[in-house]
Design a protein around this motif. Structure first.
Motif, PDB file in Angstrom:
ATOM      1  N   GLY A  20       0.817  -1.199   0.000  1.00 50.49           N
ATOM      2  CA  GLY A  20       0.000   0.000   0.000  1.00 50.49           C
ATOM      3  C   GLY A  20       0.850   1.247   0.000  1.00 50.49           C
ATOM      4  N   TRP A  21       0.162   2.379   0.185  1.00 49.03           N
ATOM      5  CA  TRP A  21       0.808   3.685   0.133  1.00 49.03           C
ATOM      6  C   TRP A  21       0.366   4.507   1.331  1.00 49.03           C
ATOM      7  CZ3 TRP A  21       4.153   5.087  -3.922  1.00 49.03           C
ATOM      8  CH2 TRP A  21       4.269   4.111  -4.934  1.00 49.03           C
ATOM      9  N   SER A  22       1.351   4.976   2.096  1.00 44.61           N
ATOM     10  CA  SER A  22       1.088   5.719   3.322  1.00 44.61           C
ATOM     11  C   SER A  22       1.083   7.223   3.049  1.00 44.61           C
ATOM     12  CB  SER A  22       2.165   5.389   4.363  1.00 44.61           C
ATOM     13  OG  SER A  22       2.014   6.176   5.520  1.00 44.61           O
ATOM     14  N   LEU A  23       0.113   7.919   3.642  1.00 45.81           N
ATOM     15  CA  LEU A  23       0.045   9.369   3.531  1.00 45.81           C
ATOM     16  C   LEU A  23       0.962   9.991   4.575  1.00 45.81           C
ATOM     17  CD1 LEU A  23      -1.620  11.717   2.106  1.00 45.81           C
ATOM     18  CD2 LEU A  23      -2.944  11.771   4.235  1.00 45.81           C
ATOM     19  N   GLN A  43      -1.844   3.113  -5.354  1.00 40.20           N
ATOM     20  CA  GLN A  43      -1.192   4.408  -5.493  1.00 40.20           C
ATOM     21  C   GLN A  43      -2.173   5.461  -6.009  1.00 40.20           C
ATOM     22  OE1 GLN A  43       2.122   4.454  -8.227  1.00 40.20           O
ATOM     23  NE2 GLN A  43       2.883   6.426  -7.475  1.00 40.20           N
ATOM     24  N   GLU A  44      -3.052   5.045  -6.924  1.00 40.72           N
ATOM     25  CA  GLU A  44      -4.001   5.993  -7.515  1.00 40.72           C
ATOM     26  C   GLU A  44      -4.921   6.592  -6.455  1.00 40.72           C
ATOM     27  OE1 GLU A  44      -3.304   3.012  -8.624  1.00 40.72           O
ATOM     28  OE2 GLU A  44      -2.377   3.410 -10.575  1.00 40.72           O
ATOM     29  N   LEU A  45      -5.447   5.732  -5.562  1.00 40.08           N
ATOM     30  CA  LEU A  45      -6.299   6.252  -4.499  1.00 40.08           C
ATOM     31  C   LEU A  45      -5.480   7.090  -3.531  1.00 40.08           C
ATOM     32  CD1 LEU A  45      -8.998   6.483  -3.069  1.00 40.08           C
ATOM     33  CD2 LEU A  45      -8.519   4.300  -1.920  1.00 40.08           C
ATOM     34  N   GLY A  46      -4.265   6.646  -3.245  1.00 40.24           N
ATOM     35  CA  GLY A  46      -3.393   7.414  -2.360  1.00 40.24           C
ATOM     36  C   GLY A  46      -3.137   8.811  -2.893  1.00 40.24           C
ATOM     37  N   GLN A  47      -2.931   8.915  -4.192  1.00 41.04           N
ATOM     38  CA  GLN A  47      -2.700  10.226  -4.802  1.00 41.04           C
ATOM     39  C   GLN A  47      -3.939  11.115  -4.683  1.00 41.04           C
ATOM     40  OE1 GLN A  47      -1.550   8.849  -8.690  1.00 41.04           O
ATOM     41  NE2 GLN A  47       0.648   9.006  -8.254  1.00 41.04           N
ATOM     42  N   ALA A  48      -5.114  10.525  -4.855  1.00 39.32           N
ATOM     43  CA  ALA A  48      -6.357  11.293  -4.729  1.00 39.32           C
ATOM     44  C   ALA A  48      -6.554  11.773  -3.291  1.00 39.32           C
ATOM     45  CB  ALA A  48      -7.540  10.446  -5.181  1.00 39.32           C
ATOM     46  N   ILE A  49      -6.217  10.931  -2.326  1.00 35.77           N
ATOM     47  CA  ILE A  49      -6.333  11.320  -0.922  1.00 35.77           C
ATOM     48  C   ILE A  49      -5.324  12.409  -0.588  1.00 35.77           C
ATOM     49  CG2 ILE A  49      -5.961  10.509   1.443  1.00 35.77           C
ATOM     50  CD1 ILE A  49      -7.266   7.860   0.572  1.00 35.77           C
ATOM     51  N   ALA A  50      -4.107  12.265  -1.092  1.00 39.61           N
ATOM     52  CA  ALA A  50      -3.091  13.300  -0.874  1.00 39.61           C
ATOM     53  C   ALA A  50      -3.555  14.633  -1.454  1.00 39.61           C
ATOM     54  CB  ALA A  50      -1.768  12.873  -1.500  1.00 39.61           C
ATOM     55  N   ALA A  51      -4.196  14.581  -2.617  1.00 35.89           N
ATOM     56  CA  ALA A  51      -4.671  15.808  -3.265  1.00 35.89           C
ATOM     57  C   ALA A  51      -5.730  16.504  -2.422  1.00 35.89           C
ATOM     58  CB  ALA A  51      -5.219  15.487  -4.651  1.00 35.89           C
ATOM     59  N   GLU A  52      -6.628  15.734  -1.783  1.00 41.01           N
ATOM     60  CA  GLU A  52      -7.657  16.400  -0.989  1.00 41.01           C
ATOM     61  C   GLU A  52      -7.078  17.014   0.280  1.00 41.01           C
ATOM     62  OE1 GLU A  52     -10.969  13.909   0.045  1.00 41.01           O
ATOM     63  OE2 GLU A  52      -9.858  12.733   1.519  1.00 41.01           O
ATOM     64  N   TRP A  53      -5.993  16.438   0.796  1.00 41.07           N
ATOM     65  CA  TRP A  53      -5.321  17.073   1.935  1.00 41.07           C
ATOM     66  C   TRP A  53      -4.621  18.358   1.499  1.00 41.07           C
ATOM     67  CZ3 TRP A  53      -5.006  15.924   7.184  1.00 41.07           C
ATOM     68  CH2 TRP A  53      -5.687  14.768   7.594  1.00 41.07           C
ATOM     69  N   ASP A 221     -20.603  13.564  -1.866  1.00 38.05           N
ATOM     70  CA  ASP A 221     -20.449  12.278  -1.177  1.00 38.05           C
ATOM     71  C   ASP A 221     -20.483  11.123  -2.178  1.00 38.05           C
ATOM     72  OD1 ASP A 221     -20.244  13.383   1.349  1.00 38.05           O
ATOM     73  OD2 ASP A 221     -22.378  13.183   1.804  1.00 38.05           O
ATOM     74  N   LEU A 222     -21.411  11.190  -3.138  1.00 42.82           N
ATOM     75  CA  LEU A 222     -21.515  10.129  -4.137  1.00 42.82           C
ATOM     76  C   LEU A 222     -20.276  10.096  -5.025  1.00 42.82           C
ATOM     77  CD1 LEU A 222     -23.481   7.922  -5.140  1.00 42.82           C
ATOM     78  CD2 LEU A 222     -24.329   9.578  -6.809  1.00 42.82           C
ATOM     79  N   LYS A 223     -19.778  11.258  -5.383  1.00 40.27           N
ATOM     80  CA  LYS A 223     -18.555  11.340  -6.188  1.00 40.27           C
ATOM     81  C   LYS A 223     -17.377  10.721  -5.450  1.00 40.27           C
ATOM     82  CE  LYS A 223     -15.608  14.642  -8.620  1.00 40.27           C
ATOM     83  NZ  LYS A 223     -15.366  16.088  -8.936  1.00 40.27           N
ATOM     84  N   ALA A 224     -17.296  10.931  -4.140  1.00 43.83           N
ATOM     85  CA  ALA A 224     -16.227  10.324  -3.352  1.00 43.83           C
ATOM     86  C   ALA A 224     -16.303   8.803  -3.394  1.00 43.83           C
ATOM     87  CB  ALA A 224     -16.290  10.827  -1.919  1.00 43.83           C
ATOM     88  N   ALA A 230     -13.264   3.596  -8.333  1.00 42.68           N
ATOM     89  CA  ALA A 230     -12.469   3.702  -9.571  1.00 42.68           C
ATOM     90  C   ALA A 230     -10.985   3.596  -9.288  1.00 42.68           C
ATOM     91  CB  ALA A 230     -12.774   5.029 -10.256  1.00 42.68           C
ATOM     92  N   LYS A 231     -10.525   4.203  -8.210  1.00 38.11           N
ATOM     93  CA  LYS A 231      -9.088   4.237  -7.897  1.00 38.11           C
ATOM     94  C   LYS A 231      -8.589   2.925  -7.296  1.00 38.11           C
ATOM     95  CE  LYS A 231      -8.627   8.645  -9.018  1.00 38.11           C
ATOM     96  NZ  LYS A 231      -7.860   9.071 -10.200  1.00 38.11           N
TER      97      LYS A 231
END
Length: 233
Positions: A20-23, A43-53, A221-224, A230-231
């Protein structure tokens, strides 16, 4: 009281063993409310989470971190996965799109146009026809259909279950949630189907500001949920 943004840098770091990928916030691993490592399986989901931070407002607003919230729920409450499955299945017996209107004609026609193909898709996917309510009856679904849907859910990861459950809560429909889980890129179609009755009423009577704001939050919320699904692929 507003909270000042408490970090400057946001990074992503692969875990040992490729698990996995740690924030990282200011170089330190971020953690969930129960102190688990906030780590994404892809990694794709990790990048999306990093972007929201990185994009989080200042003053800091934790509710804006929707992807983080879904991941944290999956990590902190994994023992509840059987309950999540039951809650998703419960939506099938009260499914929004299985309770079509019988009037006015314009609304009936729109529901047939948008909902019927989705109900047909669901019935074909699981090999058992959805039951549709009429009048004041309850559309209690065939146990074979419930079992088939549960088998599908059992094969899902905890994070997928969290996202599907979130989609159920927004749309009031397990059919739409399953469709989103298979086709997250069709978010706009799912939202259109979920908002059909409300949009019709708005066309007739207009929309107030409070309802518009609530709809915007629900869509986010639905988009999240769609983004998580998808990620993960």
């Amino acid at each position: 009281m507003p909270i000042a943004k408490f970090y400057k840098s946001v990074d992503l770091e692969p875990l040992a063993g490729g698990e996995g990928w740690s924030l990282l916030l200011d170089g330190k691993p971020a953690r969930t409310p129960k102190r688990a490592l906030l780590a994404s399986p892809t990694q794709e989901l990790g990048q999306a989470i990093a972007a929201e931070w990185r994009d989080a407002p200042d003053p800091f607003e934790p509710t804006a971190l929707r992807l983080t919230r879904l991941l944290s729920t999956a990590l902190d409450r994994a023992a509840e996965a059987p309950t999540w499955r039951k809650e998703i299945l419960r939506y099938l017996n009260t499914d929004y799109i299985c309770y079509p209107a019988d009037k006015p004609d314009a609304l009936v026609a729109r529901q047939n146009e948008i909902w019927s193909p989705l109900r047909g898709w669901f019935s074909e996917r699981f090999g058992v026809a959805l039951r549709i309510a009429s009048g004041f009856t309850v559309a209690e679904q065939d146990p074979k259909l419930m079992n088939a849907a549960d088998t599908d859910l059992t094969s899902r990861t905890d994070l997928e279950l969290v996202a599907i459950k979130a989609a159920c809560e927004v749309t009031g429909s397990a059919v739409l949630a399953f469709y989103l889980a298979d086709y997250p890129e069709r978010l706009s179609d799912v939202w259109r189907a979920a908002r059909l009755d409300e949009d019709y009423q708005i066309e007739q009577w207009g929309e107030d500001e409070e309802a518009s704001e609530r709809a915007e939050n629900l869509y986010t919320d639905l988009k999240a949920a769609a983004t998580v699904i998808a990620k993960l692929r």
